[in-house]
Design a protein around this motif. Structure first.
Motif, PDB file in Angstrom:
ATOM      1  N   GLU A 169       1.001  -1.073   0.175  1.00  0.00           N
ATOM      2  CA  GLU A 169       0.261  -0.366   0.135  1.00  0.00           C
ATOM      3  C   GLU A 169       0.646   1.245  -0.369  1.00  0.00           C
ATOM      4  O   GLU A 169       0.670   2.364  -0.687  1.00  0.00           O
ATOM      5  N   LEU A 170       2.037   1.478   1.043  1.00  0.00           N
ATOM      6  CA  LEU A 170       2.813   2.368   0.877  1.00  0.00           C
ATOM      7  C   LEU A 170       3.661   2.272  -0.127  1.00  0.00           C
ATOM      8  O   LEU A 170       3.654   3.259  -1.039  1.00  0.00           O
ATOM      9  N   SER A 171       4.367   1.539  -1.166  1.00  0.00           N
ATOM     10  CA  SER A 171       5.329   1.791  -1.950  1.00  0.00           C
ATOM     11  C   SER A 171       4.355   1.649  -3.295  1.00  0.00           C
ATOM     12  O   SER A 171       5.037   3.134  -3.776  1.00  0.00           O
ATOM     13  N   THR A 172       3.182   1.859  -3.427  1.00  0.00           N
ATOM     14  CA  THR A 172       2.216   1.992  -4.593  1.00  0.00           C
ATOM     15  C   THR A 172       2.302   3.498  -4.469  1.00  0.00           C
ATOM     16  O   THR A 172       1.612   4.289  -5.035  1.00  0.00           O
ATOM     17  N   LYS A 173       1.567   3.726  -3.704  1.00  0.00           N
ATOM     18  CA  LYS A 173       1.160   5.612  -2.653  1.00  0.00           C
ATOM     19  C   LYS A 173       2.718   5.951  -3.483  1.00  0.00           C
ATOM     20  O   LYS A 173       2.453   7.064  -4.333  1.00  0.00           O
ATOM     21  N   MET A 174       3.612   5.935  -2.375  1.00  0.00           N
ATOM     22  CA  MET A 174       5.017   6.277  -2.882  1.00  0.00           C
ATOM     23  C   MET A 174       5.037   6.664  -4.415  1.00  0.00           C
ATOM     24  O   MET A 174       5.428   7.760  -5.287  1.00  0.00           O
ATOM     25  N   ALA A 175       5.375   5.928  -4.938  1.00  0.00           N
ATOM     26  CA  ALA A 175       5.428   5.817  -5.967  1.00  0.00           C
ATOM     27  C   ALA A 175       4.104   6.618  -7.130  1.00  0.00           C
ATOM     28  O   ALA A 175       4.900   7.375  -7.864  1.00  0.00           O
ATOM     29  N   ASP A 176       2.517   6.857  -6.930  1.00  0.00           N
ATOM     30  CA  ASP A 176       2.224   7.544  -7.841  1.00  0.00           C
ATOM     31  C   ASP A 176       2.589   8.995  -7.251  1.00  0.00           C
ATOM     32  O   ASP A 176       2.232   9.628  -8.589  1.00  0.00           O
ATOM     33  N   GLN A 343     -14.523 -12.863  13.472  1.00  0.00           N
ATOM     34  CA  GLN A 343     -15.498 -12.602  12.244  1.00  0.00           C
ATOM     35  C   GLN A 343     -14.129 -11.898  10.949  1.00  0.00           C
ATOM     36  O   GLN A 343     -14.008 -11.047  12.121  1.00  0.00           O
ATOM     37  N   GLU A 344     -13.884 -12.868  10.475  1.00  0.00           N
ATOM     38  CA  GLU A 344     -13.249 -11.374   9.165  1.00  0.00           C
ATOM     39  C   GLU A 344     -14.264 -10.885   8.540  1.00  0.00           C
ATOM     40  O   GLU A 344     -15.582 -11.780   8.062  1.00  0.00           O
ATOM     41  N   LEU A 345     -13.959  -9.996   8.579  1.00  0.00           N
ATOM     42  CA  LEU A 345     -15.187  -8.676   7.955  1.00  0.00           C
ATOM     43  C   LEU A 345     -14.395  -8.737   6.515  1.00  0.00           C
ATOM     44  O   LEU A 345     -14.763  -7.464   5.557  1.00  0.00           O
ATOM     45  N   GLY A 346     -13.078  -8.971   5.684  1.00  0.00           N
ATOM     46  CA  GLY A 346     -12.922  -9.037   4.419  1.00  0.00           C
ATOM     47  C   GLY A 346     -11.820  -8.592   4.496  1.00  0.00           C
ATOM     48  O   GLY A 346     -11.146  -7.700   5.191  1.00  0.00           O
ATOM     49  N   GLU A 347     -10.644  -8.146   2.887  1.00  0.00           N
ATOM     50  CA  GLU A 347      -9.706  -7.266   3.360  1.00  0.00           C
ATOM     51  C   GLU A 347      -9.649  -6.531   2.218  1.00  0.00           C
ATOM     52  O   GLU A 347     -10.905  -6.991   0.520  1.00  0.00           O
ATOM     53  N   ALA A 348      -8.844  -5.453   2.718  1.00  0.00           N
ATOM     54  CA  ALA A 348      -9.173  -4.316   1.739  1.00  0.00           C
ATOM     55  C   ALA A 348      -7.804  -3.773   1.657  1.00  0.00           C
ATOM     56  O   ALA A 348      -6.856  -3.607   2.469  1.00  0.00           O
ATOM     57  N   VAL A 349      -7.261  -3.342   0.400  1.00  0.00           N
ATOM     58  CA  VAL A 349      -5.812  -3.106  -0.098  1.00  0.00           C
ATOM     59  C   VAL A 349      -6.112  -1.876  -0.813  1.00  0.00           C
ATOM     60  O   VAL A 349      -6.752  -1.487  -2.263  1.00  0.00           O
TER      61      VAL A 349
END
Ligand SMILES: Cc1cc2nc3c(=O)[nH]c(=O)nc-3n(C[C@H](O)[C@H](O)[C@H](O)COP(=O)(O)OP(=O)(O)OC[C@H]3O[C@@H](n4cnc5c(N)ncnc54)[C@H](O)[C@@H]3O)c2cc1C
Length: 410
Positions: A169-176, A343-349
């Motif tokens: 998440e961090l590296s793609t934000k930094m690159a953009d 419960q697993e509430l889902g994943e989001a990246v």
């Protein structure tokens, strides 16, 4: 009228804050935290990129807690379970309790790697996001006009350690953000953002459904992925890497430490039963083994019944907050305590500044729509109805565009 019992909560993160809010009005609740604000960590990346503002994801406790909850800013240094007291250095009186909640989370783990603690930027708090942004702006400002592409690339090389969800998440934000800054500043060439991972793949803890989106996004954001690579040393201006037994020194403008979490130092000092990693072993009710009035939750606790994918997540900590509050009410009211299946509430990246990937049940989807879904999903998990409404409205009407690379002044 019977006097209200005192509940002391140490740590104002997901576990502590949600317990406090649930208990409000039913006891004399005191929340102690070493920061004056909560932090919705899943959106620390957006705070860094300027897609959201600090009042939205790092609201002050003063604004979240009603009159029924006392807030004390301070760092608890010791707890005496027999006297039922917690100590904050510099404060005259000890804090006493009838029931205690310990929800102090974890801290960055540098694994003893030379120079990592001194020279790498951690990424766990709002001030870390501001420090990283500042470092990126300074590096851009230092590039001479008309510098050759290879000179610029070398000057604007950033590294992120660990290719878990956080590193991605961090590296793609930094690159953009850097690519946008290159266009705005008419710099030649391209920035270099590297992600270094000890294992042989990115997001090892996530399923293949979401990995496809992650790999595509890393590629599109031109993040250089170095798997099976180990950080050996960090210096003020470089990182020494080892891959296949070969050492390489990479000059960097900044390195972000995302490669692990360790138990909070307060937990180290407590005489409680713990697992090998130093996490407190709790009963299914979240009580500690020898002190039924002491509850531990979130990243500080090992809860055997939670699925391994939930361990160390905000999802788990906030669900445990509900259970802890219910059980404290039961304990203080002389009723039977209960347990709960989390419960697993889902994943989001988030993947860069314009897209995300979301996994709900077995279904994954990605792109700008997933970014909107992620914002909606997280709005619903912010603390308090009032705050949720204010933030939801401001995102809906004000938008969530990233801010160009200038200091945020956080
Ligand atoms: C950048 C980042 C992104 C993340 N993204 C996600 C995600 O997308 N989904 C997800 O499920 N999880 C995510 N997590 C993990 C999640 O944040 C943690 O699992 C969760 O915050 C744990 O909650 P907690 O209450 O145990 O601790 P925390 O939320 O860490 O809160 C602990 C609090 O205690 C305070 N404190 C510490 N020591 C003391 C002391 N001695 N005295 C007083 N106060 C003290 C701290 O300042 C902090 O405010 C992320 C974590 C980070 C760092």
């Amino acid at each position: 009228m019977a006097e209200k019992k005192r509940v002391l909560i140490i740590g104002g993160g997901f576990g502590g804050l949600f317990t406090a809010l649930e208990l409000s009005g039913s006891a004399e609740v005191t929340l102690v935290s070493d920061d004056d604000h909560f932090l919705f960590t899943p959106m620390l990346y957006e705070l860094f990129s300027g897609e959201v503002e600090s009042w939205q994801v790092a609201p002050y406790f003063k604004e979240l807690l009603g009159d029924d909850i006392q807030f004390i800013k301070g760092c608890v240094s010791s707890i005496d379970f027999n006297k039922r007291e917690a100590i904050i250095p510099g404060r005259n009186d000890a804090l006493t309790y009838d029931a205690l909640v310990i929800a102090v989370g974890g801290i960055s783990n540098y694994w003893g790697i030379e120079g990592a603690h001194e020279y790498a930027i951690p990424f766990r708090k709002a001030e870390h996001a501001a420090a990283l942004r500042q470092r990126m702006v300074e590096a851009l400002d230092a590039v001479p006009p008309n510098a050759a592409p290879q000179v610029v690339r070398r000057a604007i090389t950033f590294m992120v350690t660990g290719a878990g969800a956080s590193g991605v998440e961090l590296s793609t934000k930094m690159a953009d953000l850097l690519r946008d800054a290159f266009k705005r500043r008419a710099l030649k060439g391209e920035p270099r953002v590297m992600i270094v991972e000890m294992g042989d793949r990115v997001v090892p803890g996530m399923g293949h459904e979401i990995r496809e989106f992650v790999e595509k996004a890393l590629n599109e954001s031109r993040v250089e992925v170095h798997t099976s690579t180990v950080v050996k040393r960090v210096t003020p201006g470089s990182v020494i890497l080892e891959h296949d037994g070969v050492l390489e020194e990479v000059p960097v403008a900044g390195v972000v430490w995302n490669a692990g979490v360790r138990v909070n130092p307060l937990i180290d000092t407590l005489d409680l039963e713990k697992d090998k990693r130093g996490l407190v072993l709790v009963e299914p009710t979240l009580q500690t083994k020898h002190y039924p009035e002491v509850f531990v939750l979130g990243d500080a606790a090992f809860y055997p019944d939670a699925s391994p994918r939930l361990a160390g997540t905000a999802q788990l900590a906030l669900q445990q907050g509900d259970l802890a509050a219910d059980n404290i009410k039961a304990l203080l009211g002389g009723r039977k305590l209960k347990t709960k299946h989390f419960q697993e509430l889902g994943e989001a990246v988030s993947l860069g500044t314009s897209k995300a990937a979301v996994l709900v049940g077995e279904k994954a989807f990605g792109g700008p729509l997933a970014r909107d879904a992620r914002f909606a999903m997280y709005t619903a998990r912010l603390p308090t109805w009032h705050h949720r409404l204010k933030v939801g409205a401001s995102w809906f009407f004000g938008g969530t565009a990233p801010r160009p690379l200038q200091p945020l002044g956080l």
